[in-house]
Write a protein that holds these residues in place. Sequence first.
Motif, mmCIF file in Angstrom:
data_model
loop_
_atom_site.group_PDB
_atom_site.id
_atom_site.type_symbol
_atom_site.label_atom_id
_atom_site.label_comp_id
_atom_site.label_asym_id
_atom_site.label_seq_id
_atom_site.Cartn_x
_atom_site.Cartn_y
_atom_site.Cartn_z
ATOM 1 N N TYR A 16 -22.549 -6.368 -0.900
ATOM 2 C CA TYR A 16 -23.668 -5.473 -1.657
ATOM 3 C C TYR A 16 -22.803 -3.757 -1.880
ATOM 4 O O TYR A 16 -23.260 -3.705 -2.846
ATOM 5 N N GLU A 17 -21.945 -3.804 -1.951
ATOM 6 C CA GLU A 17 -20.517 -2.257 -2.110
ATOM 7 C C GLU A 17 -20.624 -2.922 -3.555
ATOM 8 O O GLU A 17 -19.837 -2.007 -4.098
ATOM 9 N N ALA A 19 -20.071 -5.330 -7.191
ATOM 10 C CA ALA A 19 -20.840 -5.090 -8.502
ATOM 11 C C ALA A 19 -19.753 -6.831 -9.013
ATOM 12 O O ALA A 19 -18.136 -5.904 -9.290
ATOM 13 N N TYR A 20 -20.229 -7.876 -9.350
ATOM 14 C CA TYR A 20 -19.853 -8.927 -10.411
ATOM 15 C C TYR A 20 -19.405 -8.449 -11.156
ATOM 16 O O TYR A 20 -19.726 -8.145 -11.916
ATOM 17 N N TRP A 71 -14.322 -7.918 -9.344
ATOM 18 C CA TRP A 71 -14.981 -7.577 -8.749
ATOM 19 C C TRP A 71 -15.297 -5.821 -9.017
ATOM 20 O O TRP A 71 -13.353 -5.537 -8.719
ATOM 21 N N HIS A 72 -15.879 -4.084 -9.101
ATOM 22 C CA HIS A 72 -16.870 -4.060 -9.115
ATOM 23 C C HIS A 72 -16.495 -2.808 -7.959
ATOM 24 O O HIS A 72 -17.421 -3.207 -7.630
ATOM 25 N N HIS A 73 -15.852 -1.871 -7.490
ATOM 26 C CA HIS A 73 -16.038 -1.414 -5.765
ATOM 27 C C HIS A 73 -17.446 -0.176 -6.184
ATOM 28 O O HIS A 73 -17.144 1.189 -6.129
ATOM 29 N N ALA A 74 -18.535 -0.677 -6.212
ATOM 30 C CA ALA A 74 -19.726 0.641 -7.577
ATOM 31 C C ALA A 74 -19.775 2.163 -6.307
ATOM 32 O O ALA A 74 -19.824 2.440 -6.649
ATOM 33 N N TRP A 80 -11.362 -1.223 -9.790
ATOM 34 C CA TRP A 80 -12.107 -3.312 -9.887
ATOM 35 C C TRP A 80 -10.974 -3.608 -10.170
ATOM 36 O O TRP A 80 -9.131 -2.961 -10.054
#
Length: 111
Positions: A16-17, A19-20, A71-74, A80
């Motif tokens: 959940y942390e 963004a795909y 994946w992005h650790h938003a 990225w």
Amino acid sequence: MTFRLTCPVCGKRDVYEFAYGGPERGPRPREADPGAGPDPADGAGPATGAEAHFRWAQFRMNRLEPQEEWWHHAAGCGVWFSTWRDPATNRESRPGGGEASGNEASGGDSS
């Protein structure tokens, strides 16, 4: 269902942390110049180049086998990164399959 991913900066975190960003699709095809004629190097005219670019941008394969994904650790460091994951099991894996040692993601584990 939740699983964990390994951020190269922060380590294992809940999905959940993140963004795909989609599967790795390789380099973007060269866009055709509408005024140019056929390019003998690739044997394609402007319409063919535009079609290849359209397909690259719009079509995605939904495979149930290990694939490289972005994946992005938003909600974390903001980096990225790409990782291999098996969408059928939500486990991080090695290229070509096989579970990565210590990088498993479990279905209900949120610890």
